[in-house]
Design a protein around this motif. Structure first.
Motif, PDB file in Angstrom:
ATOM      1  N   ILE A 228      88.713 -13.707  37.611  1.00  0.00           N
ATOM      2  CA  ILE A 228      88.055 -12.714  38.474  1.00  0.00           C
ATOM      3  C   ILE A 228      88.682 -11.340  38.275  1.00  0.00           C
ATOM      4  CG2 ILE A 228      87.492 -12.087  40.856  1.00  0.00           C
ATOM      5  CD1 ILE A 228      87.751 -15.117  41.518  1.00  0.00           C
ATOM      6  N   HIS A 229      87.832 -10.378  37.906  1.00  0.00           N
ATOM      7  CA  HIS A 229      88.264  -8.991  37.750  1.00  0.00           C
ATOM      8  C   HIS A 229      87.561  -8.175  38.828  1.00  0.00           C
ATOM      9  CE1 HIS A 229      89.382  -5.208  35.729  1.00  0.00           C
ATOM     10  NE2 HIS A 229      88.148  -4.814  36.002  1.00  0.00           N
ATOM     11  N   ASN A 230      88.323  -7.818  39.881  1.00  0.00           N
ATOM     12  CA  ASN A 230      87.747  -7.037  40.983  1.00  0.00           C
ATOM     13  C   ASN A 230      88.816  -6.101  41.542  1.00  0.00           C
ATOM     14  OD1 ASN A 230      86.314  -6.029  43.158  1.00  0.00           O
ATOM     15  ND2 ASN A 230      86.745  -7.797  44.456  1.00  0.00           N
ATOM     16  N   PRO A 231      88.832  -4.862  41.114  1.00  0.00           N
ATOM     17  CA  PRO A 231      89.853  -3.925  41.591  1.00  0.00           C
ATOM     18  C   PRO A 231      89.570  -3.350  42.979  1.00  0.00           C
ATOM     19  CG  PRO A 231      88.443  -2.862  39.966  1.00  0.00           C
ATOM     20  CD  PRO A 231      87.985  -4.288  40.038  1.00  0.00           C
ATOM     21  N   PHE A 232      88.492  -3.762  43.634  1.00  0.00           N
ATOM     22  CA  PHE A 232      88.072  -3.093  44.867  1.00  0.00           C
ATOM     23  C   PHE A 232      88.446  -3.851  46.137  1.00  0.00           C
ATOM     24  CE2 PHE A 232      85.181  -2.096  41.372  1.00  0.00           C
ATOM     25  CZ  PHE A 232      85.469  -0.754  41.239  1.00  0.00           C
TER      26      PHE A 232
END
Length: 460
Positions: A97-101
């Motif tokens: 999972i790539h989610n910087p928010f």
């Protein structure tokens, strides 16, 4: 337009694929921030991709989730809450999972719902809807107070070509974010037919007799209205009309193989942000008045009506009891207030709490469902009466629907004020709580009022 360089998508995919250390496929989830787009346009554009769509909106919060397709599905028939949570946890452990928010509704997210009662034999009407079905969309738009976010969820293995996969994703995203013309006005009703109304009123009478004999304190009975429309229903038009007319509601649509369960429910089951829990008691119903003074009079009568206050207290007591197991710092106001909607008004009491370590939203909704507002009191006895006497497969009507994300947030509502749309036909559902002194005709008239929100957006 997406606010992110296209090559970054490829680099994130390449990095994720490099993390896969065997040949087994894994789910990769990538969230990016984008420029503003109308959620219903995103929903309409998805028709060109010929995929099932999901729509969720909390209209009061200007919060939207639109899901397109299914990158992964979670199904469970028995022990639904425990199995669904276990499968979801396993998926999170395996996914990349790539989610910087990290804001609610972003990252990898599951949207779906459950049937009211898996103990009832499923009818052909609901054959496309599992007893528990949650989908991780292939493409997802999230709109919240922090902005607009686009998430893609794809299956990949160690041999997947990142450049080719990025190309497919970009082409589909270009279709989804294109601006669209004005939405259609929606259908109109050719005819409508109540399903066995006299039999239903007889069942209400049977329920009051069962309550007289102390077999239960309250039994909630539902009925069906069948509607024929002048054309195949444009779900986007229905959603648009619901958003415009049903403020303070959760507007939803779940497409499954051409059928669509759609509605606008005011009844939150549970919401979790971090460890903060919110549930709401919404029981006790009256129509809106035609003038301000009439509306106020009806609302005051509702506040002091013995039957409706009793019904409301059943729900408040049950929610507190359910939360005691999983929460601390439970706070409940002393008395309800009026919760106004376009066509109806309800008694409303919010319940807030703090989630204990080791528990999740599935523990809470598993304990809450069905609430006294949808099942009855006591739960087991009222459900047994419903199974034996109600001539209806409720399907997802009256059941938990909602979402949960990989950040630990989620929200579920109770699927009332709803209908199952199948081409140019629809089945609408409404129910009411039967107590000792219930009058069958009065209960019939209450359910007729509750059909109004869906009838109005279908052109009735």
């Amino acid at each position: 337009m997406i606010e992110i360089k296209e090559e970054l998508l490829e680099s994130v995919l390449e990095g994720a694929i490099h993390e896969i250390d065997d040949n087994a496929a894994k789910l990769i989830s990538i969230t990016r921030k984008i420029d503003a787009i109308e959620p219903l346009h995103f929903f309409v554009n998805a028709k060109q991709l010929a995929k099932d769509r999901t729509f969720w909106s909390s209209t009061a919060d200007q919060f939207y989730i639109v899901g397109i397709g299914k990158a992964h599905t979670i199904r469970a028939d028995s022990n639904r809450f425990q199995k669904t949570e276990k499968l979801w946890r396993n998926l999170l452990d395996e996914a990349i999972i790539h989610n910087p928010f990290q804001t609610p509704g972003t990252g990898m997210l599951a949207l779906g719902g459950m049937s009211f009662d898996p103990g009832i034999r499923k009818s052909s009407l609901w054959e496309k809807f599992d007893h528990s079905l949650f989908a991780i969309p292939e493409y997802m738009l999230t709109v919240n107070e922090s902005g607009y976010f686009l998430t893609v969820n794809v299956q990949a293995d160690a041999e997947t070509n990142a450049n080719k996969l990025a190309g497919i994703i970009r082409r589909n995203e270009e279709v989804l974010i294109k601006p669209r013309p004005v939405l259609s006005a929606g259908p109109s009703i050719q005819w409508q037919e109540e399903v066995a109304p006299r039999d239903w009123m007889d069942t209400v009478k049977d329920a009051t007799e069962a309550i007289e004999q102390n077999e239960a304190d309250k039994i909630v009975l539902a009925r069906e209205l069948r509607v024929k429309l002048d054309s195949t229903v444009d779900i986007a038009a229905v959603l648009n009309n619901l958003i415009k007319t049903q403020s303070n509601s959760f507007v939803f649509a779940f497409e499954q193989g051409g059928d669509c369960f759609v509605g606008a429910t005011p009844e939150r089951l549970a919401k979790i942000e971090g460890t903060n829990v919110l549930s709401t008691c919404l029981a006790g119903t009256a129509p809106r008045g035609k003038t301000v003074s009439e509306d106020k009079r009806i609302g005051e009568n509702l506040l002091y009506d013995e039957k409706n206050r009793s019904e409301h207290e059943f729900v408040v007591s049950m929610i507190k009891q359910a939360m005691d197991q999983y929460c601390t710092d439970i706070e409940i106001p002393d008395k309800p207030v009026i919760y106004p909607l376009k066509n109806l008004q309800h008694l409303y009491t919010p319940v807030t709490a703090t989630l204990k370590d080791g528990y999740s939203i599935f523990d809470i909704i598993g304990e809450l469902h069905p609430t006294p507002a949808l099942g009855g009191v006591p739960r087991d006895e009222s459900l047994e009466f419903i199974r034996e006497h109600e001539q209806l497969d409720r399907g997802w009507y009256g059941a938990p629907i909602g979402w949960l994300d990989s950040n630990g947030n989620g929200e579920f509502a109770v699927a009332i004020r709803s209908g199952l749309i199948q081409g140019d036909e629809a089945s609408l559902f409404a129910g009411c709580g039967v107590v000792r002194d219930s009058d069958p005709l009065a209960e019939y008239e209450e359910t007729a009022i509750k059909f109004t929100p869906m009838l109005s957006v279908l052109g009735g």
